[in-house]
Write an enzyme that holds these catalytic residues in place. Structure first.
Site, PDB file in Angstrom:
ATOM      1  N   LYS A  57       0.842  -1.201   0.000  1.00 32.48           N
ATOM      2  CA  LYS A  57       0.000   0.000   0.000  1.00 32.48           C
ATOM      3  C   LYS A  57       0.877   1.251   0.000  1.00 32.48           C
ATOM      4  O   LYS A  57       0.610   2.215  -0.725  1.00 32.48           O
ATOM      5  CB  LYS A  57      -0.944  -0.017   1.215  1.00 32.48           C
ATOM      6  CG  LYS A  57      -2.063  -1.050   1.060  1.00 32.48           C
ATOM      7  CD  LYS A  57      -2.776  -1.352   2.372  1.00 32.48           C
ATOM      8  CE  LYS A  57      -3.728  -2.527   2.187  1.00 32.48           C
ATOM      9  NZ  LYS A  57      -4.236  -3.072   3.463  1.00 32.48           N
TER      10      LYS A  57
ATOM     11  N   ASP B 253     -11.286   3.112   4.811  1.00 36.66           N
ATOM     12  CA  ASP B 253     -11.574   1.697   4.547  1.00 36.66           C
ATOM     13  C   ASP B 253     -12.932   1.282   5.111  1.00 36.66           C
ATOM     14  O   ASP B 253     -13.232   0.087   5.219  1.00 36.66           O
ATOM     15  CB  ASP B 253     -10.458   0.807   5.133  1.00 36.66           C
ATOM     16  CG  ASP B 253     -10.444  -0.589   4.509  1.00 36.66           C
ATOM     17  OD1 ASP B 253     -11.066  -0.768   3.433  1.00 36.66           O
ATOM     18  OD2 ASP B 253      -9.838  -1.507   5.081  1.00 36.66           O
TER      19      ASP B 253
ATOM     20  N   GLN C 154      -4.275  -1.802   9.910  1.00 40.22           N
ATOM     21  CA  GLN C 154      -4.170  -3.116   9.265  1.00 40.22           C
ATOM     22  C   GLN C 154      -4.779  -4.189  10.172  1.00 40.22           C
ATOM     23  O   GLN C 154      -4.458  -4.278  11.344  1.00 40.22           O
ATOM     24  CB  GLN C 154      -2.694  -3.421   8.944  1.00 40.22           C
ATOM     25  CG  GLN C 154      -2.482  -4.705   8.170  1.00 40.22           C
ATOM     26  CD  GLN C 154      -3.102  -4.701   6.768  1.00 40.22           C
ATOM     27  OE1 GLN C 154      -2.999  -3.719   6.036  1.00 40.22           O
ATOM     28  NE2 GLN C 154      -3.748  -5.795   6.406  1.00 40.22           N
TER      29      GLN C 154
END
Ligand code: NAP
Length: 286
Positions: A55, A122, A99
């Site tokens: 990423k 996200d 994450q």
């Protein structure tokens, strides 16, 4: 015998998304704004470290700033939340990605909920999830949004079709089910307690595999001509569907790798740019 399946190439879709971002990033640069994604990695899980690195590299290639925060495995929920609060307050940061998964002593839900909604690129907060359910989220979860982007790019009809989603996690199975429902599919969401799973999958015109088990979806579960989207990513670059067997039955299918994965990353970049543009707009109003 089904005609040869169309390979839904995630690299092509990702390149299209990223290409469209370049001009927008340039526009932001003219206002002295560099989109910035902060990624938090807790612990030393090698797969998670790889995802975070990928990423970060993707950000760099496009001119998006990426800040990586590595926290030790023994980090507490409170320490993680404190880190998130600092990033919430940092005007330079436009998107925050925690994450998943985090070490087990951490209350992951509480940590996700600490992310400010305008930086929740996200779609992991309850509010982001709810906005997605209503169909007006700024940032739906990236992998579900990537699946929809692939369907849109290849102009695959969704309305009126029966979509069968295997998996109901809050970041993947559930939000993609809602997104397909909002696109007027008839949606069945399956999980580990679903009875006669194979028979349910056989009803699907569109199959989304989000199980986390290598080659779990078998070729003879696929209705001839169905569209198969494999969100799975398991050790050894293997998806959640038995690709070779499903390829024989499907009309279109995503490979692994080079399917949903690159589009997920491109979607994350897009959401970061979207978030930075919102800040730019607010600045220009003030
Ligand atoms: P997860 O949180 O472990 O959820 C897995 C889901 O599969 C659960 O809902 C579970 O049901 C269901 N399931 C497990 N065994 C089953 C069975 N035998 N029959 C039917 N359903 C079953 O996983 P996730 O985070 O959603 O991830 C799923 C996959 O997507 C993984 O391979 C992951 O690596 C991949 N992924 C890929 C990307 C990408 O960018 N491509 C991003 C995120 C995740 P229960 O709810 O009943 O337990």
């Amino acid at each position: 015998m089904t005609a040869e399946a169309l390979i839904l190439d995630g690299n092509v879709v990702a390149a299209d998304i990223k290409e469209k971002l370049l001009e927008r990033i340039q526009g932001l640069a003219e206002q002295a704004i560099v989109p910035c994604l902060a990624t938090i990695l807790v612990g030393e899980d090698p797969s998670s470290a790889t995802y975070v690195r990928m990423k970060g590299n993707a950000c760099k290639r496009l001119g998006i700033e990426s800040i990586r925060i590595d926290l030790p495995t023994e980090t507490t929920t409170e320490q993680l939340i404190e880190t998130i609060h600092k990033l919430n307050a940092d005007p330079k940061v436009h998107g925050i990605l925690l994450q998943h998964p985090v070490p087990e002593q951490i209350d992951e839900r509480a940590a996700f909920e600490a992310i400010a909604i305008e930086k929740d690129v996200d779609g992991v907060t309850a509010l982001g999830f709810a906005q997605n359910a209503f169909g007006y989220a700024d940032f739906p979860s990236c992998t579900p949004a990537a699946i929809v982007a692939i369907l849109d790019y290849y102009k695959i009809p969704v309305e009126g079709k029966h979509a069968v989603v295997i998996g109901r996690s809050p970041i993947l199975g559930k939000p993609v089910s809602l997104m397909l429902l909002n696109k007027n599919a008839t949606v069945t969401t399956c999980h580990s307690k679903t009875e006669n799973l194979e028979d349910v999958v056989r009803l699907g015109d569109i199959i989304v595999a989000a199980v986390g088990k290598p080659k779990f979806i078998q070729g003879d579960w696929i209705k001839p001509g169905a569209v198969v989207l494999d969100a799975g990513y398991n050790k050894g670059n293997v998806g959640d569907v038995d690709y070779d067997r499903c390829l024989e039955k499907a009309s279109a299918i995503t490979p692994v790798p080079a399917g949903v994965g690159p589009v997920t990353i491109a979607t994350l970049l897009k959401h970061t740019v979207d978030a930075a543009e919102k800040v730019a707009k607010r600045k220009s109003i003030d």
